[in-house]
Enzyme design. Structure first.
Site, short mmCIF file in Angstrom:
data_model
loop_
_atom_site.label_atom_id
_atom_site.label_comp_id
_atom_site.label_asym_id
_atom_site.label_seq_id
_atom_site.Cartn_x
_atom_site.Cartn_y
_atom_site.Cartn_z
N TYR A 166 0.83 -1.21 0.00
CA TYR A 166 0.00 0.00 0.00
C TYR A 166 0.87 1.27 0.00
O TYR A 166 0.64 2.21 -0.76
CB TYR A 166 -0.88 -0.08 1.24
CG TYR A 166 -1.89 1.00 1.45
CD1 TYR A 166 -3.03 1.08 0.67
CD2 TYR A 166 -1.73 1.93 2.49
CE1 TYR A 166 -3.98 2.06 0.91
CE2 TYR A 166 -2.67 2.91 2.74
CZ TYR A 166 -3.79 2.97 1.94
OH TYR A 166 -4.72 3.94 2.19
N LYS A 170 0.96 4.06 -2.91
CA LYS A 170 0.54 5.43 -2.62
C LYS A 170 1.62 6.45 -2.99
O LYS A 170 1.32 7.55 -3.45
CB LYS A 170 0.17 5.56 -1.13
CG LYS A 170 -1.17 4.89 -0.77
CD LYS A 170 -2.30 5.34 -1.66
CE LYS A 170 -3.68 5.09 -1.09
NZ LYS A 170 -4.74 5.43 -2.06
P1 NAI Z 1 -13.44 2.53 1.61
O1 NAI Z 1 -13.07 1.09 1.59
O2 NAI Z 1 -14.59 2.97 2.45
O3 NAI Z 1 -13.71 3.05 0.13
C1 NAI Z 1 -13.01 2.59 -0.99
C2 NAI Z 1 -14.00 2.33 -2.09
O4 NAI Z 1 -13.29 1.92 -3.27
C3 NAI Z 1 -14.98 1.20 -1.77
O5 NAI Z 1 -16.32 1.66 -1.88
C4 NAI Z 1 -14.63 0.10 -2.76
O6 NAI Z 1 -15.75 -0.66 -3.18
C5 NAI Z 1 -14.04 0.90 -3.91
N1 NAI Z 1 -13.16 0.09 -4.75
C6 NAI Z 1 -12.23 -0.81 -4.36
N2 NAI Z 1 -11.62 -1.35 -5.41
C7 NAI Z 1 -12.15 -0.78 -6.51
C8 NAI Z 1 -11.90 -0.91 -7.91
N3 NAI Z 1 -10.98 -1.76 -8.38
N4 NAI Z 1 -12.61 -0.14 -8.77
C9 NAI Z 1 -13.56 0.72 -8.31
N5 NAI Z 1 -13.85 0.88 -7.00
C10 NAI Z 1 -13.14 0.15 -6.11
O7 NAI Z 1 -12.12 3.31 2.03
P2 NAI Z 1 -11.84 4.86 2.32
O8 NAI Z 1 -11.25 4.95 3.65
O9 NAI Z 1 -13.03 5.67 1.98
O10 NAI Z 1 -10.64 5.15 1.30
C11 NAI Z 1 -10.75 5.96 0.15
C12 NAI Z 1 -9.34 6.26 -0.34
O11 NAI Z 1 -8.63 7.03 0.62
C13 NAI Z 1 -8.50 5.02 -0.62
O12 NAI Z 1 -7.70 5.23 -1.76
C14 NAI Z 1 -7.65 4.93 0.62
O13 NAI Z 1 -6.45 4.21 0.39
C15 NAI Z 1 -7.39 6.39 0.92
N6 NAI Z 1 -7.01 6.65 2.30
C16 NAI Z 1 -7.93 6.53 3.33
C17 NAI Z 1 -7.54 6.82 4.62
C18 NAI Z 1 -8.49 6.81 5.75
O14 NAI Z 1 -8.11 7.30 6.82
N7 NAI Z 1 -9.69 6.31 5.60
C19 NAI Z 1 -6.15 7.20 4.95
C20 NAI Z 1 -5.30 7.30 3.80
C21 NAI Z 1 -5.73 7.02 2.54
#
Ligand code: NAI
Length: 303
Positions: A166, A170
């Protein structure tokens, strides 16, 4: 202060079926943006797929009087990414804004990490961001307008145990956005990065519930939406947002030391100067690789 609006703008938000992506999409739509809600709808480790997540958010936006269409493709392959962007073109005739947000997690210590865990995480985060940006690029270029915001993570910027796949993905995204900043500059395309801190399904397993409560995804959304707006003329920036905290993180280069190559440079000279070499006092950022190389060359007495 005038309201920041997105009337006549079209956005694609990947992974917008839940968590942070949903909040980004809701905020953009509430300010007049037409939004493609992309979500594969699978589990957090990237397995499975479904249409419910994206459909639900589209309905939420429509119920609030906004405009949105769903897309269920994966960002992780070129065909899927192309189709995500095509959904915006087919529905609204253009794309102005791309939020590369889709993500999965497959955490394991470096020793135990399987190659599949590496491949899958790189595919969704790094390849997905590359593919969607590349599919959108010709449209942004032709319209002479674009705002791209891509999700990185403190796990890459600063490191986090068990997230080698990851973290690598990133920081690849940060490198990609630095290059797109340069290539997009003359076409009014701004490419930036968000480092969010939010309580979502991704962090719910590692953060205590009372902390998750303080880290609402909606607190991150204004930073992302602003970076997607016409008001934003910053490019190549990495914004940090969470719990009401907003900042910028960047690669900084210290003033270093100059050791004259003409005099010969030895290992012992590095040893003697290591504190100066590693000091960030008086550090600066560079607008690009050429500027940084120019800085190094400027120390040489070429006269
Ligand atoms: P989440 O798991 O709630 O949302 C991610 C979404 O991406 C999900 O709805 C999932 O179905 C969708 N997804 C996964 N693979 C996919 C694909 N191949 N094609 C299309 N959609 C796909 O996670 P969250 O926390 O909302 O994360 C959003 C972004 O922010 C991610 O890139 C994550 O790595 C990044 N992030 C989040 C942090 C946090 O504190 N929540 C911290 C640092 C980064």
């Amino acid at each position: 202060m005038s309201e920041v609006r997105f009337d006549d703008r079209v956005a694609v938000v990947t992974g917008a079926g839940g968590g942070l992506g949903r909040e980004y999409a809701l905020l953009l739509a509430s300010r007049g943006c037409k939004v493609v809600i992309n979500d594969l709808g699978g589990a957090m480790d990237g397995t499975g797929a479904g249409t419910t997540a994206a459909e639900r958010v589209v309905q939420e936006i429509k119920d609030a009087g906004g405009e949105a269409v769903p897309n269920y493709d994966s960002v992780a392959d070129w065909e899927g990414a192309s189709n995500i962007i095509k959904t915006a073109i087919d529905a609204y005739g253009k794309i102005d804004i791309l939020v590369n947000n889709a993500g999965i997690l497959r955490d394991k210590s470096f020793l135990k990490m399987e190659m599949e865990d590496y491949d899958k995480v790189i595919a969704v985060h790094l390849n997905g961001t590359f593919f969607c940006s590349k599919a959108a690029w010709p449209y942004l270029r032709d319209n002479n307008y674009g705002r791209i915001v891509s999700a990185a993570s403190a796990a890459g910027v600063y490191g986090n145990f068990g997230q080698a796949n990851y973290g690598a993905a990133k920081m690849g995204i940060v490198g990609l956005m630095h290059v797109l900043k340069q290539e997009g500059a003359k076409y009014n395309i701004m490419a930036n990065v968000i480092v969010p801190i939010a309580g979502t399904r991704m962090t719910a397993t590692v953060l205590p519930p009372n902390i998750v409560e303080l880290l609402k995804p909606e607190y991150v959304a204004p930073m992302v939406a602003w970076a997607c707006s016409e008001n934003n003329t910053f490019s190549g920036y990495t914004f940090v947002a969470g719990a009401g905290y907003f900042s910028r993180t960047a690669f900084m280069e210290g003033p270093g030391v100059f050791l004259d190559p003409a005099q010969g440079i030895t290992l012992e000279m590095i040893d003697e100067n290591i504190n100066k070499i590693t000091s960030l006092e008086g550090a600066q950022t560079f607008g690009g690789a050429t500027e940084q190389t120019g800085f190094a060359l400027s120390k040489l007495n070429l006269g």
